[in-house]
Design a protein around this motif. Structure first.
Motif, PDB file in Angstrom:
ATOM      1  N   ALA A 108       0.811  -1.223   0.000  1.00 25.27           N
ATOM      2  CA  ALA A 108       0.000   0.000   0.000  1.00 25.27           C
ATOM      3  C   ALA A 108       0.842   1.270   0.000  1.00 25.27           C
ATOM      4  CB  ALA A 108      -0.922   0.009   1.223  1.00 25.27           C
ATOM      5  N   MET A 109       2.152   1.133   0.197  1.00 22.68           N
ATOM      6  CA  MET A 109       3.005   2.309   0.345  1.00 22.68           C
ATOM      7  C   MET A 109       2.997   3.241  -0.872  1.00 22.68           C
ATOM      8  SD  MET A 109       4.611   3.949   2.530  1.00 22.68           S
ATOM      9  CE  MET A 109       4.650   2.710   3.816  1.00 22.68           C
ATOM     10  N   PRO A 110       3.006   2.744  -2.122  1.00 20.80           N
ATOM     11  CA  PRO A 110       2.939   3.684  -3.261  1.00 20.80           C
ATOM     12  C   PRO A 110       1.709   4.580  -3.213  1.00 20.80           C
ATOM     13  CG  PRO A 110       3.598   1.518  -4.020  1.00 20.80           C
ATOM     14  CD  PRO A 110       3.219   1.364  -2.588  1.00 20.80           C
ATOM     15  N   GLY A 111       0.564   4.018  -2.897  1.00 15.22           N
ATOM     16  CA  GLY A 111      -0.642   4.834  -2.778  1.00 15.22           C
ATOM     17  C   GLY A 111      -0.563   5.801  -1.616  1.00 15.22           C
ATOM     18  N   ILE A 112       0.042   5.359  -0.514  1.00 11.22           N
ATOM     19  CA  ILE A 112       0.200   6.246   0.641  1.00 11.22           C
ATOM     20  C   ILE A 112       1.109   7.413   0.296  1.00 11.22           C
ATOM     21  CG2 ILE A 112       1.136   6.393   2.981  1.00 11.22           C
ATOM     22  CD1 ILE A 112       0.235   3.503   3.396  1.00 11.22           C
ATOM     23  N   MET A 113       2.219   7.131  -0.385  1.00 16.70           N
ATOM     24  CA  MET A 113       3.151   8.197  -0.752  1.00 16.70           C
ATOM     25  C   MET A 113       2.521   9.159  -1.753  1.00 16.70           C
ATOM     26  SD  MET A 113       5.611   7.664   1.188  1.00 16.70           S
ATOM     27  CE  MET A 113       6.543   9.045   0.557  1.00 16.70           C
ATOM     28  N   THR A 114       1.733   8.638  -2.670  1.00 13.47           N
ATOM     29  CA  THR A 114       1.046   9.514  -3.621  1.00 13.47           C
ATOM     30  C   THR A 114       0.105  10.467  -2.897  1.00 13.47           C
ATOM     31  OG1 THR A 114       1.167   7.839  -5.362  1.00 13.47           O
ATOM     32  CG2 THR A 114      -0.463   9.572  -5.622  1.00 13.47           C
TER      33      THR A 114
END
Length: 438
Positions: free
Chosen positions: A345-351
């Motif tokens: 989920a980290m890419p979505g969180i960073m976005t």
């Protein structure tokens, strides 16, 4: 009497190929075309308004990156510059450098002798030209005691006339430069003593009451320090809250109430967070006013709901099969979340985080409430120093009457938009690079 009916197949063909059916079909197609046309018109309108905005900002602000300069023969009289005779730049009389600039101007126009005439002549030169002479002497200490040609900034009125921002054919009463000064300017131009050079001061100086001495360095440093505090506070708290609510919290009325309040906080006007920071951080805790620390804390409160919502959405996007597989292999709930769900989920969180930070970067109202509109002439050196921010600097300059600040305002907006576009582009890059399709 026997009723004659057509076969079912014939009735079906007749129903779908009748004039009424064709009319309904044409109506549906026409409605679809109208809907598409409305969408195209809406997009074209939005793009045209954006283009007009960018064109206006670019046309007004591009001249701020250039400064009109005048070449004068300046005599760095050692007795005036260094009255103590120590040779140490720390002992220089820096207030005397403006007088040196004025004397060089008088030397260029020896026929101008009257007091009133000399006052008009001084209108060609920036009233802070002495500060540029000080910097020149500090970079070249050997010039003390010599006469050298130096390029110095002109006054704001001359600068605007030379760059074409003010029409010189206007009546004399409607422009900041009179006819006599225009004659002096034309004479200097004919001698090759007028040029337009890159305005490095815009990037290397802080705020000033004079447009030719004003820059965005202090506001840029203050913005960066404020964003550092914001990201350090908001990201860990937001991710922890999202993970708990999505993965561990029981589904009851209390958690539903918390979720509703988080969604409501995302829609609260930003100035309310500024009032909260004023009441809590400044009045109650007594933290330093106008500091990046307080500004970052206020903006962290502002973006917390946004990052929490984005993080929860990213966690929900992870397929349940990932969790089930990890649990089936004997992993605990915490191990499943920390080793499998959260990394995916980290890419979505960073976005979501980058977009929230871009939102915080453009906020002005909360920072005004905590006093970050202070007149700061030097970049902050720490998180507790008085500072400004780029959006606040735009607000301050937009309220100034001088024509030079109009172009500085547009130029600062262009710089701010560049940062915003860069942050949004970074968010798109991370989303495309690490996106997983399940």
């Amino acid at each position: 009497m026997t009723e004659i009916t057509a076969p079912l197949s014939d009735r079906s063909v007749s129903f779908h190929t009748s004039d009424a059916a064709e009319k309904r079909l044409r109506a549906r197609y026409a409605a679809e075309k109208r809907f598409k046309a409305y969408g195209v018109i809406a997009i074209a309108f939005a793009v045209s308004m954006l283009a007009i905005l960018l064109f206006t900002l670019f046309r007004t602000g591009i001249s701020a990156f250039w400064q009109t300069e005048m070449q004068l023969e300046v005599t760095f009289d050692a007795a005036v510059v260094d009255p103590k005779g120590t040779g140490n730049p720390a002992d220089w009389d820096r207030g005397a450098f403006q007088g040196l600039a004025n004397e060089a101007l008088y030397k260029a126009f020896p026929e101008v002798t009257g007091r009133t005439d000399r006052r008009e002549l001084r209108g060609l030169l920036s009233p802070v030209a002495g500060a540029f002479l000080v910097n020149y002497a500090l970079e070249n200490p050997a010039v003390v005691g010599q006469t050298v040609k130096v390029w110095l900034p002109t006054s704001d009125g001359i600068n605007q006339i030379a760059k074409g921002n003010i029409d010189r054919t206007l009546p004399e009463s409607n422009r900041p430069v009179n006819d006599t000064q225009l004659g002096y300017l034309d004479r200097m131009e004919s001698q090759g003593a007028i040029r337009t050079a890159f305005n490095s001061t815009f990037f290397s100086a802080s705020d000033s009451n004079y447009p030719e001495l004003a820059g965005i360095l202090g506001a840029t440093v203050g913005t960066l320090l404020t964003m550092v505090v914001t990201i350090l506070l908001s990201l860990p708290i937001s991710v922890a809250a999202a993970v708990y609510l999505e993965e561990f919290a029981p589904k009851n009325r209390l958690t539903e109430l918390i979720e509703v309040n988080i969604n409501n906080l995302a829609a609260v006007p930003s100035i309310v967070f500024g009032l909260l920071g004023l009441a809590m951080f400044l009045n109650f805790f007594g933290m330093p006013r106008s500091s990046p620390l307080v500004g970052g804390m206020v903006l962290a409160l502002l973006v917390l709901p946004t990052i929490i919502i984005a993080s929860r959405a990213a966690l929900k996007a992870v397929p349940p099969s990932i969790r089930e597989a990890a649990l089936g292999m004997g992993a605990s709930k915490l191990q499943t979340v920390m080793h499998h769900v959260l990394p995916l989920a980290m890419p979505g969180i960073m976005t979501g985080t980058i977009i929230a930070m871009a939102h915080a970067l453009g906020e002005t109202a909360p920072l005004l409430m905590i006093g970050m509109n202070a007149f700061v002439t030097a970049p902050p050196t720490g998180f507790l120093d008085s500072s400004s921010a780029l959006p606040v600097q735009v607000y301050i300059w937009a309220d100034k009457p001088e024509r030079g600040f109009v172009e500085l305002t547009s130029a600062a907006i262009l710089v701010l938009l560049t940062f915003l576009v860069a942050m949004n582009a970074t968010a798109i890059y991370f989303r495309k690079k690490f996106e997983r399709r399940w």
